[in-house]
Design a protein around this motif. Sequence first.
Motif, PDB file in Angstrom:
ATOM      1  N   VAL A   1       0.866  -1.176   0.000  1.00 55.46           N
ATOM      2  CA  VAL A   1       0.000   0.000   0.000  1.00 55.46           C
ATOM      3  C   VAL A   1       0.903   1.226   0.000  1.00 55.46           C
ATOM      4  O   VAL A   1       1.880   1.277   0.752  1.00 55.46           O
ATOM      5  N   LEU A   2       0.582   2.201  -0.848  1.00 52.87           N
ATOM      6  CA  LEU A   2       1.391   3.407  -0.931  1.00 52.87           C
ATOM      7  C   LEU A   2       0.596   4.624  -0.494  1.00 52.87           C
ATOM      8  O   LEU A   2      -0.560   4.812  -0.903  1.00 52.87           O
ATOM      9  N   LEU A   3       1.214   5.450   0.341  1.00 51.60           N
ATOM     10  CA  LEU A   3       0.705   6.766   0.706  1.00 51.60           C
ATOM     11  C   LEU A   3       1.744   7.767   0.203  1.00 51.60           C
ATOM     12  O   LEU A   3       2.898   7.739   0.632  1.00 51.60           O
ATOM     13  N   ILE A   4       1.329   8.637  -0.742  1.00 47.69           N
ATOM     14  CA  ILE A   4       2.284   9.516  -1.415  1.00 47.69           C
ATOM     15  C   ILE A   4       1.834  10.969  -1.240  1.00 47.69           C
ATOM     16  O   ILE A   4       0.683  11.315  -1.540  1.00 47.69           O
ATOM     17  N   LEU A   5       2.743  11.804  -0.757  1.00 51.93           N
ATOM     18  CA  LEU A   5       2.459  13.201  -0.469  1.00 51.93           C
ATOM     19  C   LEU A   5       3.208  14.068  -1.484  1.00 51.93           C
ATOM     20  O   LEU A   5       4.417  13.929  -1.651  1.00 51.93           O
ATOM     21  N   PHE A   6       2.476  14.958  -2.150  1.00 51.11           N
ATOM     22  CA  PHE A   6       3.053  15.779  -3.212  1.00 51.11           C
ATOM     23  C   PHE A   6       2.895  17.271  -2.925  1.00 51.11           C
ATOM     24  O   PHE A   6       1.822  17.718  -2.485  1.00 51.11           O
ATOM     25  N   GLU A   7       3.944  18.023  -3.236  1.00 53.14           N
ATOM     26  CA  GLU A   7       3.889  19.486  -3.290  1.00 53.14           C
ATOM     27  C   GLU A   7       4.344  19.870  -4.700  1.00 53.14           C
ATOM     28  O   GLU A   7       5.533  19.852  -4.997  1.00 53.14           O
ATOM     29  N   TYR A   8       3.386  20.174  -5.566  1.00 54.05           N
ATOM     30  CA  TYR A   8       3.704  20.524  -6.952  1.00 54.05           C
ATOM     31  C   TYR A   8       3.871  22.044  -7.053  1.00 54.05           C
ATOM     32  O   TYR A   8       2.894  22.793  -6.934  1.00 54.05           O
ATOM     33  N   ARG A   9       5.070  22.494  -7.320  1.00 46.91           N
ATOM     34  CA  ARG A   9       5.341  23.938  -7.374  1.00 46.91           C
ATOM     35  C   ARG A   9       5.235  24.521  -8.778  1.00 46.91           C
ATOM     36  O   ARG A   9       4.995  25.711  -8.935  1.00 46.91           O
ATOM     37  N   ASP A  10       5.425  23.673  -9.805  1.00 43.73           N
ATOM     38  CA  ASP A  10       5.397  24.159 -11.182  1.00 43.73           C
ATOM     39  C   ASP A  10       4.833  23.064 -12.079  1.00 43.73           C
ATOM     40  O   ASP A  10       5.504  22.053 -12.335  1.00 43.73           O
ATOM     41  N   THR A  11       3.586  23.247 -12.541  1.00 40.76           N
ATOM     42  CA  THR A  11       2.967  22.306 -13.467  1.00 40.76           C
ATOM     43  C   THR A  11       2.224  23.094 -14.537  1.00 40.76           C
ATOM     44  O   THR A  11       1.987  24.298 -14.389  1.00 40.76           O
ATOM     45  N   THR A  12       1.835  22.400 -15.604  1.00 37.91           N
ATOM     46  CA  THR A  12       1.101  23.077 -16.686  1.00 37.91           C
ATOM     47  C   THR A  12      -0.366  23.302 -16.344  1.00 37.91           C
ATOM     48  O   THR A  12      -1.098  23.890 -17.146  1.00 37.91           O
ATOM     49  N   ILE A  13      -0.819  22.855 -15.163  1.00 40.13           N
ATOM     50  CA  ILE A  13      -2.160  23.226 -14.694  1.00 40.13           C
ATOM     51  C   ILE A  13      -2.065  24.045 -13.403  1.00 40.13           C
ATOM     52  O   ILE A  13      -3.042  24.180 -12.679  1.00 40.13           O
ATOM     53  N   GLY A  14      -0.888  24.589 -13.134  1.00 36.67           N
ATOM     54  CA  GLY A  14      -0.697  25.443 -11.972  1.00 36.67           C
ATOM     55  C   GLY A  14      -0.188  24.673 -10.767  1.00 36.67           C
ATOM     56  O   GLY A  14      -0.235  23.435 -10.732  1.00 36.67           O
ATOM     57  N   PRO A  15       0.302  25.386  -9.753  1.00 34.14           N
ATOM     58  CA  PRO A  15       0.783  24.729  -8.536  1.00 34.14           C
ATOM     59  C   PRO A  15      -0.377  24.188  -7.697  1.00 34.14           C
ATOM     60  O   PRO A  15      -1.447  24.790  -7.648  1.00 34.14           O
ATOM     61  N   TYR A  16      -0.143  23.059  -7.056  1.00 31.57           N
ATOM     62  CA  TYR A  16      -1.140  22.511  -6.125  1.00 31.57           C
ATOM     63  C   TYR A  16      -0.499  21.417  -5.291  1.00 31.57           C
ATOM     64  O   TYR A  16       0.616  20.959  -5.577  1.00 31.57           O
ATOM     65  N   ASN A  17      -1.209  21.007  -4.251  1.00 34.15           N
ATOM     66  CA  ASN A  17      -0.781  19.898  -3.402  1.00 34.15           C
ATOM     67  C   ASN A  17      -1.735  18.722  -3.584  1.00 34.15           C
ATOM     68  O   ASN A  17      -2.918  18.908  -3.926  1.00 34.15           O
ATOM     69  N   GLU A  18      -1.229  17.528  -3.300  1.00 33.23           N
ATOM     70  CA  GLU A  18      -2.009  16.316  -3.554  1.00 33.23           C
ATOM     71  C   GLU A  18      -1.526  15.209  -2.642  1.00 33.23           C
ATOM     72  O   GLU A  18      -0.342  15.134  -2.285  1.00 33.23           O
TER      73      GLU A  18
END
Length: 253
Positions: free
Chosen positions: A65-82
């Motif tokens: 089982v995977l729990l993955i924490l993301f902080e996206y600072r630069d993407t083509t749909i804008g920054p967001y967390n997931e």
Amino acid sequence: MSGKDIFADVKQMPFATSAGPVGLPVLYRDGSMLLIGYRIDPAVAKSVLGNLPLEPLVVLGRVIVLLILFEYRDTTIGPYNEICLGVMARRPGTSPSLWSLLSDLRKVEDAALYVTNLPVTTNAALTGGIEIWGYPKYLTGITTSFRPDGIRVTLENEFVLTHSPGFGLEVPSIPFVSFTVLNKRLLRTVVEVDSRVRFGGANTVRLTITGDGPTAKTIKALSLDTIRPSFTFRTDALHSVLPSGKDIGAVAI
């Protein structure tokens, strides 16, 4: 890193959504990630798959089982967390070998991470994720702090997680491969990743449930808040490419 620019030959095409067009593939040009892996009992894993035509992928008697924490600072749909929570699964009647899984998961069409929960922080990420891939996304608050001396992530009214760095091996990241269901069709999506990740610190993970939201409920159903992770790895230079998924076939649910 491979030395090759993962974005160099990518050509985006617009995909219509209810919130406007989204360029596919989506490019993730900078971000941080902490991946936490748990090994759990197959019967417990099966309980969160419900009536889906999937079975837990059992390796050496346990299911990852995977729990993955993301902080996206630069993407083509804008920054967001997931935050992604998922169970490794296989299609019924198949028996992917351990060697094939370890050598190149891209080619093992019968196996992938079935995503059970995927909270995000922006409407663009929410709408595209649901309408293009069928990801189980919902909009909520996620605060992240990826510091050299440790990580703290809060999923609003659901949980707080902390992690301290360990001393482990640094290796190239492997691709993310997911199963989702969209319009009663099973999709398999291969997310290419070009980053280096560092293992270590699994024994420092502290996961505290603070509420009863969708992801917290799944965490409790899997007992992840009461067991120690088997492994963790982190990167602060995440580069990845998210294409449309491949239609694997009809799903009777």
